[in-house]
Design a protein around this motif. Structure first.
Motif, mmCIF file in Angstrom:
data_model
loop_
_atom_site.group_PDB
_atom_site.id
_atom_site.type_symbol
_atom_site.label_atom_id
_atom_site.label_comp_id
_atom_site.label_asym_id
_atom_site.label_seq_id
_atom_site.Cartn_x
_atom_site.Cartn_y
_atom_site.Cartn_z
ATOM 1 N N SER A 136 0.824 -1.211 0.000
ATOM 2 C CA SER A 136 0.000 0.000 0.000
ATOM 3 C C SER A 136 0.859 1.262 0.000
ATOM 4 C CB SER A 136 -0.946 0.006 1.198
ATOM 5 O OG SER A 136 -0.238 0.264 2.390
ATOM 6 N N LEU A 137 2.094 1.148 0.479
ATOM 7 C CA LEU A 137 3.010 2.292 0.524
ATOM 8 C C LEU A 137 3.945 2.329 -0.680
ATOM 9 C CD1 LEU A 137 3.963 2.140 4.317
ATOM 10 C CD2 LEU A 137 2.377 3.731 3.206
ATOM 11 N N GLY A 138 3.783 1.354 -1.580
ATOM 12 C CA GLY A 138 4.655 1.294 -2.754
ATOM 13 C C GLY A 138 6.057 0.823 -2.429
ATOM 14 N N LYS A 139 6.202 0.102 -1.317
ATOM 15 C CA LYS A 139 7.515 -0.416 -0.911
ATOM 16 C C LYS A 139 7.649 -1.861 -1.367
ATOM 17 C CE LYS A 139 8.085 2.433 3.199
ATOM 18 N NZ LYS A 139 8.376 2.408 4.636
ATOM 19 N N PRO A 140 8.879 -2.344 -1.494
ATOM 20 C CA PRO A 140 9.062 -3.749 -1.882
ATOM 21 C C PRO A 140 8.547 -4.693 -0.803
ATOM 22 C CG PRO A 140 11.195 -2.655 -1.531
ATOM 23 C CD PRO A 140 10.128 -1.632 -1.320
ATOM 24 N N VAL A 141 8.149 -5.890 -1.230
ATOM 25 C CA VAL A 141 7.678 -6.894 -0.276
ATOM 26 C C VAL A 141 8.843 -7.788 0.119
ATOM 27 C CG1 VAL A 141 5.311 -6.858 -1.108
ATOM 28 C CG2 VAL A 141 6.932 -8.490 -2.071
ATOM 29 N N PHE A 142 8.680 -8.455 1.235
ATOM 30 C CA PHE A 142 9.706 -9.351 1.773
ATOM 31 C C PHE A 142 9.264 -10.783 1.527
ATOM 32 C CE2 PHE A 142 11.670 -11.777 5.212
ATOM 33 C CZ PHE A 142 12.988 -11.348 5.111
ATOM 34 N N LEU A 143 10.191 -11.646 1.134
ATOM 35 C CA LEU A 143 9.865 -13.060 0.941
ATOM 36 C C LEU A 143 9.659 -13.710 2.309
ATOM 37 C CD1 LEU A 143 12.433 -14.019 -1.837
ATOM 38 C CD2 LEU A 143 9.980 -13.635 -2.083
ATOM 39 N N CYS A 144 8.426 -14.090 2.596
ATOM 40 C CA CYS A 144 8.094 -14.614 3.922
ATOM 41 C C CYS A 144 8.779 -15.945 4.216
ATOM 42 C CB CYS A 144 6.584 -14.715 4.089
ATOM 43 S SG CYS A 144 5.797 -13.086 4.173
ATOM 44 N N GLU A 145 9.241 -16.646 3.199
ATOM 45 C CA GLU A 145 9.990 -17.887 3.445
ATOM 46 C C GLU A 145 11.294 -17.587 4.188
ATOM 47 O OE1 GLU A 145 9.503 -17.134 -0.257
ATOM 48 O OE2 GLU A 145 7.453 -17.637 0.360
ATOM 49 N N ARG A 146 11.751 -16.342 4.141
ATOM 50 C CA ARG A 146 13.020 -15.964 4.763
ATOM 51 C C ARG A 146 12.821 -15.236 6.090
ATOM 52 N NH1 ARG A 146 17.262 -13.489 1.728
ATOM 53 N NH2 ARG A 146 18.466 -14.785 3.118
ATOM 54 N N VAL A 147 11.609 -15.252 6.611
ATOM 55 C CA VAL A 147 11.316 -14.483 7.821
ATOM 56 C C VAL A 147 12.168 -14.953 9.009
ATOM 57 C CG1 VAL A 147 9.340 -15.816 8.696
ATOM 58 C CG2 VAL A 147 9.462 -13.364 9.112
ATOM 59 N N ASP A 148 12.407 -16.253 9.135
ATOM 60 C CA ASP A 148 13.216 -16.734 10.259
ATOM 61 C C ASP A 148 14.674 -16.300 10.140
ATOM 62 O OD1 ASP A 148 11.059 -17.906 11.545
ATOM 63 O OD2 ASP A 148 11.374 -19.851 10.596
ATOM 64 N N ALA A 149 15.169 -16.236 8.907
ATOM 65 C CA ALA A 149 16.549 -15.776 8.713
ATOM 66 C C ALA A 149 16.672 -14.286 9.042
ATOM 67 C CB ALA A 149 17.000 -16.040 7.283
ATOM 68 N N ARG A 150 15.650 -13.518 8.726
ATOM 69 C CA ARG A 150 15.680 -12.073 8.973
ATOM 70 C C ARG A 150 15.322 -11.729 10.408
ATOM 71 N NH1 ARG A 150 16.089 -7.512 10.227
ATOM 72 N NH2 ARG A 150 15.485 -5.649 9.100
ATOM 73 N N TRP A 151 14.346 -12.428 10.965
ATOM 74 C CA TRP A 151 13.851 -12.099 12.295
ATOM 75 C C TRP A 151 13.942 -13.298 13.220
ATOM 76 C CZ3 TRP A 151 13.344 -7.145 12.883
ATOM 77 C CH2 TRP A 151 13.011 -6.359 11.795
ATOM 78 N N GLY A 152 15.095 -13.955 13.268
ATOM 79 C CA GLY A 152 15.255 -15.126 14.124
ATOM 80 C C GLY A 152 15.231 -14.770 15.594
ATOM 81 N N LYS A 153 15.298 -15.801 16.392
ATOM 82 C CA LYS A 153 15.288 -15.621 17.848
ATOM 83 C C LYS A 153 16.440 -14.731 18.289
ATOM 84 C CE LYS A 153 12.505 -19.268 19.360
ATOM 85 N NZ LYS A 153 11.303 -18.756 19.942
ATOM 86 N N LEU A 154 16.214 -13.967 19.329
ATOM 87 C CA LEU A 154 17.275 -13.161 19.914
ATOM 88 C C LEU A 154 18.342 -14.083 20.479
ATOM 89 C CD1 LEU A 154 15.279 -10.425 21.870
ATOM 90 C CD2 LEU A 154 16.512 -10.159 19.729
ATOM 91 N N ASP A 155 19.573 -13.649 20.431
ATOM 92 C CA ASP A 155 20.687 -14.429 20.956
ATOM 93 C C ASP A 155 20.843 -14.103 22.437
ATOM 94 O OD1 ASP A 155 22.945 -15.985 21.234
ATOM 95 O OD2 ASP A 155 24.294 -14.502 20.346
ATOM 96 N N CYS A 156 20.126 -14.837 23.268
ATOM 97 C CA CYS A 156 20.161 -14.602 24.703
ATOM 98 C C CYS A 156 20.636 -15.871 25.411
ATOM 99 C CB CYS A 156 18.775 -14.239 25.229
ATOM 100 S SG CYS A 156 18.153 -12.698 24.577
ATOM 101 N N GLU A 157 21.443 -15.674 26.433
ATOM 102 C CA GLU A 157 21.937 -16.813 27.184
ATOM 103 C C GLU A 157 20.787 -17.575 27.823
ATOM 104 O OE1 GLU A 157 25.088 -15.918 29.911
ATOM 105 O OE2 GLU A 157 25.895 -14.378 28.575
ATOM 106 N N GLN A 158 20.905 -18.871 27.843
ATOM 107 C CA GLN A 158 19.938 -19.778 28.478
ATOM 108 C C GLN A 158 18.508 -19.514 28.013
ATOM 109 O OE1 GLN A 158 20.628 -19.132 32.658
ATOM 110 N NE2 GLN A 158 22.223 -20.688 32.723
ATOM 111 N N ARG A 159 18.354 -19.037 26.783
ATOM 112 C CA ARG A 159 17.032 -18.775 26.197
ATOM 113 C C ARG A 159 16.183 -17.847 27.074
ATOM 114 N NH1 ARG A 159 14.950 -23.359 22.620
ATOM 115 N NH2 ARG A 159 13.038 -22.385 23.288
ATOM 116 N N LEU A 160 16.842 -16.882 27.716
ATOM 117 C CA LEU A 160 16.133 -15.976 28.622
ATOM 118 C C LEU A 160 15.185 -15.030 27.890
ATOM 119 C CD1 LEU A 160 18.994 -15.053 31.111
ATOM 120 C CD2 LEU A 160 17.127 -16.666 31.430
#
Length: 191
Positions: A153-177
């Motif tokens: 709607s803003l005329g911006k490029p879309v992101f390939l949702c298959e890559r969402v985990d690579a782009r927005w993976g879990k935070l790197d926190c000790e002991q999964r805190l």
């Protein structure tokens, strides 16, 4: 109130630390160097933005510097960063309450987002795309899809949702805190 007494500084510093952590992870995944803001300059910015004397007649200037309001674009980027990070930390098997909370968060954003035009648009997007939060992967994919609806709607490029985990993976926190599993027992302590 002195700078050290302002609780917002600690909150903003925590968000900056999370942002730096995310940027470091993205950099390690993509091989593209992203330079996080150095803490010292950020601390100075926070101090100048969050500290002022109670007798100051013009709150838009602090210590000779003019505060600049956040732009709609900056607010949008920060919001999407928060939401995608939340989705990455969302449990694969959420509780009924967690599902309810995520749906309510989206509804609240559509009503109270600081940009009324954006809030109204998000409300329409939610009507056409009800929240899907039955698992971490479902919620992440739904959020990616919704983000793409907004981007189109803003005329911006879309992101390939298959890559969402690579782009927005879990935070790197000790002991999964950073995981959103509610109370979890790690070695006898409740977190």
């Amino acid at each position: 109130m002195g700078v050290s007494e302002n609780p917002l500084i600690s909150l903003f510093q925590a968000f900056q630390n999370i942002s730096n952590c995310i940027q470091t992870q993205i950099s390690s995944l993509t091989g593209i160097a992203i330079n996080p803001s150095p803490p010292t300059s950020n601390d100075k910015q926070l101090s100048s933005l969050l500290s002022f004397s109670s007798s100051s007649s013009d709150l838009s200037t602090q210590q000779g510097k003019v505060s600049i309001p956040v732009t709609k674009e900056e607010l949008g980027r920060a919001t999407w960063t928060f939401l995608h990070t939340l989705a990455a930390q969302y449990p694969e098997h959420p509780t009924r309450q967690q599902k309810k909370d995520v749906k309510e968060l989206m509804a609240i954003l559509s009503r109270m987002y600081p940009c009324k035009e954006c809030a109204d648009h998000f409300k329409e997007v939610l009507r056409s795309n009800p929240v899907q939060a039955g698992s971490q992967s479902e919620f992440s994919q739904w959020l990616c899809h919704v983000h793409n609806v907004v981007n189109r709607s803003l005329g911006k490029p879309v992101f390939l949702c298959e890559r969402v985990d690579a782009r927005w993976g879990k935070l790197d926190c000790e002991q999964r805190l950073c995981d959103l599993h509610g109370s979890t027992d790690f070695g006898g302590g409740i977190l």
